[in-house]
Design a protein around this motif. Structure first.
Motif, mmCIF file in Angstrom:
data_model
loop_
_atom_site.group_PDB
_atom_site.id
_atom_site.type_symbol
_atom_site.label_atom_id
_atom_site.label_comp_id
_atom_site.label_asym_id
_atom_site.label_seq_id
_atom_site.Cartn_x
_atom_site.Cartn_y
_atom_site.Cartn_z
ATOM 1 N N PRO A 26 0.786 -1.246 0.000
ATOM 2 C CA PRO A 26 0.000 0.000 0.000
ATOM 3 C C PRO A 26 0.812 1.287 0.000
ATOM 4 O O PRO A 26 0.262 2.352 0.306
ATOM 5 C CB PRO A 26 -0.784 -0.123 1.310
ATOM 6 N N PHE A 27 2.088 1.220 -0.351
ATOM 7 C CA PHE A 27 2.944 2.404 -0.242
ATOM 8 C C PHE A 27 3.190 3.056 -1.599
ATOM 9 O O PHE A 27 3.332 2.370 -2.608
ATOM 10 C CB PHE A 27 4.278 2.018 0.404
ATOM 11 N N CYS A 28 3.266 4.395 -1.590
ATOM 12 C CA CYS A 28 3.524 5.174 -2.802
ATOM 13 C C CYS A 28 4.507 6.295 -2.485
ATOM 14 O O CYS A 28 4.664 6.679 -1.325
ATOM 15 C CB CYS A 28 2.225 5.813 -3.323
ATOM 16 N N THR A 29 5.138 6.805 -3.522
ATOM 17 C CA THR A 29 5.997 7.971 -3.332
ATOM 18 C C THR A 29 5.164 9.213 -3.027
ATOM 19 O O THR A 29 5.615 10.116 -2.318
ATOM 20 C CB THR A 29 6.843 8.227 -4.584
ATOM 21 N N VAL A 41 1.576 7.498 1.447
ATOM 22 C CA VAL A 41 2.923 7.968 1.140
ATOM 23 C C VAL A 41 3.908 7.200 2.006
ATOM 24 O O VAL A 41 3.754 7.104 3.223
ATOM 25 C CB VAL A 41 3.035 9.482 1.365
ATOM 26 N N VAL A 42 4.945 6.650 1.387
ATOM 27 C CA VAL A 42 5.818 5.682 2.062
ATOM 28 C C VAL A 42 6.695 6.312 3.135
ATOM 29 O O VAL A 42 7.060 5.629 4.101
ATOM 30 C CB VAL A 42 6.692 4.939 1.018
ATOM 31 N N GLU A 43 7.002 7.591 2.996
ATOM 32 C CA GLU A 43 7.909 8.228 3.957
ATOM 33 C C GLU A 43 7.367 8.105 5.376
ATOM 34 O O GLU A 43 6.240 8.498 5.670
ATOM 35 C CB GLU A 43 8.117 9.699 3.599
ATOM 36 N N GLY A 44 8.177 7.547 6.276
ATOM 37 C CA GLY A 44 7.786 7.399 7.670
ATOM 38 C C GLY A 44 6.937 6.183 7.977
ATOM 39 O O GLY A 44 6.564 5.967 9.143
#
Length: 396
Positions: A26-29, A41-44
């Motif tokens: 489920p992660f995206c840039t 959003v994948v950050e964190g």
């Protein structure tokens, strides 16, 4: 249990073990303006903890419903290729440990242009991935920025080149039409640039304004300048004509392929066949039940620590399964065959169940009957193809 031949399930369908596997990353840039998929959003984000939870769900899933040979795997998202090469290797190794993927199985992974460097592609190949579907959406940089994409057209070309150098030959891209302020000329230009890549498969989707997206908020305020309906129709007609002229067969309302490169995994959905569904927000269908998993990343991790991470499960009635069979099956331009309907539903005839609906759609010129005997069935007419949603909804 009688073993199915090829991808055809034995009767009854509800007793058939899935031969297809969907896994959700489920992660995206970043979050695109039109996207309502379960993505973050994948950050964190706790990516490694998510992969731990995913493996726990794999363990519990195969214990509850032991797999036979898996012939189709699809890793979607989100953007699975935001995983690092080490995370990618770890993830794909876990799939291989728990699911017996057949030699020659179709193993698809979604990717965004610019997220597939050589090291990641090497990890994907080593882990069994043999098909990549890139979310190109457009070759117009202005339109890409307007819909929230962070790649540019050149990134698509480079990503395809990298994939080919890594040994991938089964490649697909998605294009979108009906975008805000998009003109027919812009679409034509994107199609020509897409065809220059000489790919075996193209998916072409019209924009749908979904709730819980930036575009929906703009639409509600009257601030989303979409093309007029006749322009969008002209775009779809151009896509069909141009790809057909280039040698691609339209095998589904939104999909075109060279012979032998049709999406086998998506065929599972279009034929209403069962499949495993794993990951946050994933859907699955097996043994007459559909389930949806918990959506949130941490909520999914917590749920997977104590059991199968289900948000909801419901039993599919025979009537509901019949409706699903007709709605999704008629997306295929080859249509639905009476023999397949009878096999899935214990000998029942589609005309006995949906006779009035079928007759009305034929009168309207949206459906036609084809074939005789076991080969008989129904399919969309040329008039019905661009009006598919009206046809599909008629079976509810």
């Amino acid at each position: 249990m009688v073993q199915p031949q090829g991808d055809a399930p034995p009767a009854p369908l509800h007793g058939w073990t899935p031969r297809a596997l969907y896994i959700h990353i489920p992660f995206c840039t970043n979050k695109c303006f039109y996207c309502d998929f379960n993505s973050y959003v994948v950050e964190g984000q706790p990516v490694d903890a998510y992969l731990d939870a995913l493996e726990r769900e794999m363990e519990r899933t195969v214990a509850a419903l032991p797999p036979e040979t898996i012939r189709k795997v699809f890793v979607g998202g989100g953007t699975p290729t935001v995983l690092t090469p080490a995370q990618m290797t770890r993830f794909l190794d876990s799939v291989a440990r728990h699911f017996p993927v057949a030699p020659g199985a179709e193993f698809t992974m979604e990717a965004n242009p610019g997220t597939t460097d050589p090291a990641k592609l090497e990890a994907m190949r080593a882990g069994g991935v043999n098909r990549i579907s890139f979310g190109a959406q457009s070759f117009d940089n202005g339109l890409l920025a307007a819909i929230g994409r962070i790649h540019e057209a050149d990134d698509v070309v480079r990503s395809i080149e990298n994939a080919r150098r890594a040994g991938f030959t089964n490649l697909s891209i998605d294009l979108m039409f009906g975008l805000p302020r998009q003109t027919l000329e812009q679409l034509k230009d994107s199609v020509e640039k897409a065809l220059e890549l000489d790919l075996p498969h193209y998916s072409l989707y019209s924009l749908k304004v979904e709730e819980n997206t930036l575009f929906h908020r703009l639409y509600e305020r009257g601030e989303l300048p979409l093309p007029e309906e006749d322009v969008e129709v002209a775009m779809y007609e151009h896509l069909r004509e141009r790809l057909g002229r280039a040698g691609y067969k339209q095998y589904e309302v939104s999909n075109f392929a060279k012979p032998g490169f049709e999406s086998r995994h998506n065929g599972t959905y279009w034929r209403n066949e069962p499949y495993y569904g794993l990951g946050a927000g994933a859907h699955g269908y097996a043994r007459g039940e559909r389930h949806m998993n918990v959506k949130g990343v941490q909520a999914y991790i917590d749920a997977a620590a104590i059991g199968l991470p289900r948000k909801e499960t419901h039993t599919v009635t025979v009537r509901e399964a019949m409706e699903d069979f007709m709605m999704v099956g008629l997306r295929l331009l080859d249509g639905v065959r009476e023999a397949d309907f009878r096999r899935q539903f214990g000998g029942a005839a589609s005309e006995d169940v949906f006779g009035e609906v079928l007759a009305k759609l034929r009168e309207q010129g949206l459906l036609e009957r084809f074939g005789e005997g076991e080969a008989a069935g129904y399919r969309l007419t040329e008039k019905g193809i661009p009006l598919g949603n009206e046809v599909f909804g008629a079976f509810l």
